[in-house]
Design an enzyme around this catalytic site. Sequence first.
Site, short mmCIF file in Angstrom:
data_model
loop_
_atom_site.label_atom_id
_atom_site.label_comp_id
_atom_site.label_asym_id
_atom_site.label_seq_id
_atom_site.Cartn_x
_atom_site.Cartn_y
_atom_site.Cartn_z
N LYS A 199 -12.57 2.81 8.27
CA LYS A 199 -12.66 1.34 8.25
C LYS A 199 -11.30 0.83 7.77
O LYS A 199 -11.02 0.80 6.58
CB LYS A 199 -13.78 0.90 7.30
CG LYS A 199 -14.42 -0.44 7.65
CD LYS A 199 -13.48 -1.62 7.63
CE LYS A 199 -13.18 -2.13 6.24
NZ LYS A 199 -12.12 -3.16 6.22
N GLY A 257 -12.29 -1.04 -5.90
CA GLY A 257 -12.54 0.36 -6.25
C GLY A 257 -13.77 0.52 -7.14
O GLY A 257 -14.55 1.46 -7.00
N GLU A 274 -7.96 5.55 -5.06
CA GLU A 274 -6.53 5.37 -5.31
C GLU A 274 -6.29 3.87 -5.44
O GLU A 274 -6.35 3.15 -4.46
CB GLU A 274 -5.74 5.98 -4.15
CG GLU A 274 -4.40 6.51 -4.58
CD GLU A 274 -3.31 5.48 -4.47
OE1 GLU A 274 -3.33 4.50 -5.25
OE2 GLU A 274 -2.43 5.66 -3.61
N CYS A 308 1.53 0.93 -3.72
CA CYS A 308 0.78 1.19 -4.95
C CYS A 308 1.69 1.74 -6.04
O CYS A 308 1.49 1.47 -7.21
CB CYS A 308 -0.39 2.14 -4.67
SG CYS A 308 0.11 3.63 -3.82
N GLU A 406 -1.39 -5.81 -11.20
CA GLU A 406 -0.66 -5.44 -9.99
C GLU A 406 -0.31 -6.71 -9.21
O GLU A 406 -1.19 -7.49 -8.86
CB GLU A 406 -1.53 -4.51 -9.13
CG GLU A 406 -0.75 -3.89 -8.00
CD GLU A 406 -1.56 -2.86 -7.22
OE1 GLU A 406 -1.05 -1.75 -7.05
OE2 GLU A 406 -2.70 -3.16 -6.81
#
Length: 509
Positions: A199, A257, A274, A308, A406
């Site tokens: 996906k 996540g 991750e 990332c 982030e």
Amino acid sequence: MSAAAETLSVLKDIAERGKAGASGRAPEIASIFIDSEARHALSGATLVSTNPSREIPAANFSRGGREDVHAAAVSARRALGGEWGGTAPQRRGELLYALADKLEESSELLATLETLDVGKPLSQSRGDVAGAAATLRYNAGAADKMEGSSVPLGAEYLDFTEHEPLGATAHITPWNFPLGMAARSLGPALAAGCTAVLKPAEQSPLTSLAFAALASEAGFPPGVLNVVTGLGDEAGAALVGHPMIDGVTFTGSVATGRIVGASAGRNLKPVVLELGGKNPLIVFADADMDRALDAAVEGAFDNSGQVCSSVSRLLLENGVKDEFLRKLVERSRELTVGDGFEDPDLGPLVSPEQLEKVDGHIAQALESGARALLGGGRPAGVSKGYFIEPTVFDNVDVNCRLAREETFGPVVSAFGFSGEAEALAIANSLPYGLAAGIHTSDIDRALRLARRIEAGTVWINGWFIGGVQAPTGGVKDSGYGRERGIAGIRNYIRIKNIGVHIADHCAGG
Ligand code: NAI
Ligand code: MG
């Protein structure tokens, strides 16, 4: 024409129109690929992919829902028991080599689609295709080398382990390296003998669809690799929670996540997460400044900071901080920002949502007293596209989102420190733990710190060191599990132990 060939032909049309900047209604593509057949969502719903450099729709693609995911999961499960289940590991490797060749033969198409979907500079998209091919080849070579072991239980027994494929696996990928992430988790899954449902992110479906079509052309049997395009909380959530799925690999945000991990947990399925970072690059006064500057520029601005493992916190020893920042600004000022098809150093951010997020981090930092040494806004003379200049901040309040969360944009913030202990304390002060870097000429210090930094990866005197061979992943909120390397293949293997009791006499004798 096979469905795969037809799909690739529509993708070529999309790529050509997109590169030429054709306006008007974007082409429609049936982007749900199940059993090597392409079709639209059962609901008929579609989504639009947009070229973020030009804000022009690139393609209308299928918005898969629960029923489409179900069909893909059924197909992946069925394929496990079919031809694929009887395919020898060496042959699986050959198929992966063939797919790697196909990626390279289609490099221009794939690179164009990637630049169209996510805006990244064309030569970087070409590099991503080469990286994806290298990833497949690494896993191809490992397919017949994942050996089990024999377990010493003494004379009366033979006990051994076999490596079984984990089963039908789900792969949920983000938009920053669509093809690279697909190869990173599908390569080892297919090498291990699993089947898969991919996906891709709703911002960037095109290269994932091409990947599946090329896999079908390379000879992977129907059902081994299925793609369902769609939204995360629809198709993605349905896939993670599907009872026929035996394992999940997810790359994306911490917030998503947590949802993915909880859902997989309810089904007691293993999951690899991750989840990004807020990665510190620590520069000591005794470092080779040129190399540290290279690391900072590449680490902070590669892929417009949408990586990332980007450098987002620059920890500079007080004695060299000002000079380092002056040189960093000098170098970063030279970077070009523009339309991905014109191959600048930095393309746009992927979407208006991402631009808004980065702008929000910057605005809050400025309000609380941060000083932009470079950038901070839209490049001059640009009216279209989700662009943001390479940006260097000093005096960022440590409580700001820019300092703590982030950002995923071309923005780096500098913080001063004095001595190892303070550098370590700042580096470890956040819930993230993905990557970190140390620049120093003192090898003892470098190794001492490398062991104490809370991160899945530590780089010394460089950044982005390592490739498909080197395992990567996070600690703390950056997730768990490792991808790449042999560790990445183990995610897709289930160990079976077989024990035999050996009779110590001949029957009848
Ligand atoms: P996201 O984590 O929501 O999306 C990543 C993937 O997960 C996409 O394929 C999406 O469709 C899927 N997804 C979303 N919700 C889901 C759900 N409930 N169940 C299953 N799958 C789901 O990331 P998003 O919203 O695109 O970006 C937001 C932020 O996430 C970025 O600003 C960035 O900070 C971070 N991010 C980090 C990445 C990394 O590599 N560390 C990659 C992409 C985003
Ligand atoms: Mg797009």
